[in-house]
Design a protein around this motif. Structure first.
Motif, short mmCIF file in Angstrom:
data_model
loop_
_atom_site.label_atom_id
_atom_site.label_comp_id
_atom_site.label_asym_id
_atom_site.label_seq_id
_atom_site.Cartn_x
_atom_site.Cartn_y
_atom_site.Cartn_z
N VAL A 1 -26.91 14.91 -49.51
CA VAL A 1 -27.71 13.17 -50.18
C VAL A 1 -27.15 12.22 -50.10
O VAL A 1 -27.38 10.84 -49.55
N TYR A 2 -26.17 12.01 -50.63
CA TYR A 2 -25.16 11.04 -51.12
C TYR A 2 -24.82 10.20 -49.25
O TYR A 2 -25.34 9.23 -49.46
N ASP A 3 -24.55 10.87 -48.25
CA ASP A 3 -24.59 10.08 -47.40
C ASP A 3 -25.26 9.97 -46.42
O ASP A 3 -25.68 8.79 -45.47
N ALA A 4 -26.53 10.75 -47.18
CA ALA A 4 -27.90 10.15 -46.65
C ALA A 4 -28.26 8.82 -46.83
O ALA A 4 -28.67 7.84 -46.81
N GLY A 5 -27.66 8.54 -48.71
CA GLY A 5 -27.54 7.60 -49.59
C GLY A 5 -27.16 6.01 -48.28
O GLY A 5 -27.68 4.88 -48.59
N ARG A 6 -25.96 6.20 -48.16
CA ARG A 6 -25.15 5.45 -47.41
C ARG A 6 -25.79 5.16 -46.15
O ARG A 6 -25.73 3.72 -45.40
N LEU A 7 -26.17 5.58 -45.75
CA LEU A 7 -26.93 5.53 -43.86
C LEU A 7 -27.77 5.25 -44.52
O LEU A 7 -29.06 3.89 -43.97
N SER B 1 -26.07 5.03 -29.61
CA SER B 1 -25.01 6.22 -30.60
C SER B 1 -25.33 6.55 -32.07
O SER B 1 -26.75 5.51 -32.26
N ALA B 2 -25.77 7.22 -32.48
CA ALA B 2 -25.89 7.90 -34.11
C ALA B 2 -25.32 7.92 -34.59
O ALA B 2 -24.00 8.87 -34.66
N LEU B 3 -25.68 7.78 -37.03
CA LEU B 3 -24.91 8.21 -37.39
C LEU B 3 -25.70 9.26 -38.45
O LEU B 3 -26.42 9.34 -37.95
N ILE B 4 -24.74 10.01 -38.24
CA ILE B 4 -24.86 11.45 -39.32
C ILE B 4 -24.67 12.26 -40.50
O ILE B 4 -23.90 12.29 -40.72
N ALA B 5 -26.26 11.75 -41.32
CA ALA B 5 -25.47 12.77 -42.35
C ALA B 5 -26.01 13.70 -42.88
O ALA B 5 -26.57 13.88 -42.92
N ALA C 1 -16.14 0.80 -42.73
CA ALA C 1 -15.85 0.01 -43.98
C ALA C 1 -17.13 0.02 -44.56
O ALA C 1 -17.55 0.51 -45.43
N ALA C 2 -18.54 0.39 -43.71
CA ALA C 2 -19.23 0.20 -43.97
C ALA C 2 -20.07 1.53 -44.86
O ALA C 2 -21.02 1.97 -45.98
#
Length: 199
Positions: A149-155, A142-146, A29-30
């Motif tokens: 650029v859009y995904d980096a913004g979500r992180l 754990s880590a979330l990997i973007a 969701a996030a």
């Protein structure tokens, strides 16, 4: 949005001897929505959707065409690198993996290709295929990997949940990130910045 983690330390991982542990739904969701999950559980073992389209073990998502924004929580173990290599080539989406930065998968498929990494505070508790929260946490950070650029913004919108690091690849990819870097607003890996322990 805050992501639920546990700070308890367990020596036994719920992943031990078992690949099918599901992403906590609030992470989807996030970080979402996503167009594709190429390594999703089979439909009868999928208590919630992770993307608009799912490939399961019957489809062999490594061989099929990937499209759009991808969510990747790959099987952990010796197959992880193959999935992350495919994600690095796709360059659009977010992956969730253990923060084992010394591994070949991180050195080959994350550091040279990803734009941002969110090292999550504490340890996640994954869910069973019945949709039940595991009794213990994952046994590792754990880590979330973007990968875009859009995904980096979500992180960036989730940065309060851990330590967000932009990689040198981000400055090359985005003039916006380059500008932030010049203003001292972006920390890059390898600058010697120290972060508090996440566990």
């Amino acid at each position: 949005m805050a992501i639920e983690t546990e700070v308890k330390v367990h020596t036994t991982s719920p992943h031990a001897g078992h690949d099918e542990w599901l992403t906590p739904p609030w992470i989807i969701a996030a970080c979402g929505p996503f167009d594709l999950d190429p390594c999703a559980p089979v439909p009868e073992k999928r208590p919630w959707n992770t993307a608009t389209e799912h490939y399961c073990i019957r489809d062999n998502g490594l061989l099929k065409s990937w499209h759009g924004r991808v969510w990747l929580n790959p099987p952990y173990g010796d197959k992880t690198e193959r999935w992350l290599s495919r994600m690095a080539a796709h360059k659009n989406g977010i992956a969730l993996v253990f923060a084992r930065t010394d591994t070949v998968a991180w050195q080959r498929c994350i550091f040279p290709h990803a734009l941002a990494i969110l090292f999550l505070r504490g340890r996640l508790t994954f869910y069973t295929v019945a949709g039940v929260k595991g009794k213990t946490n994952a046994g590792a950070p754990s880590a979330l990997i973007a990968y875009s650029v859009y995904d980096a913004g979500r992180l960036a919108s989730l940065a309060q949940n851990g330590a967000l690091v932009y990689l040198n690849n981000a400055a090359e990819e985005s003039p916006h990130v380059r500008h932030q870097e010049q203003q001292g607003l972006v920390r890059q890996a390898g600058t010697g910045d120290q972060h508090d322990s996440l566990v």
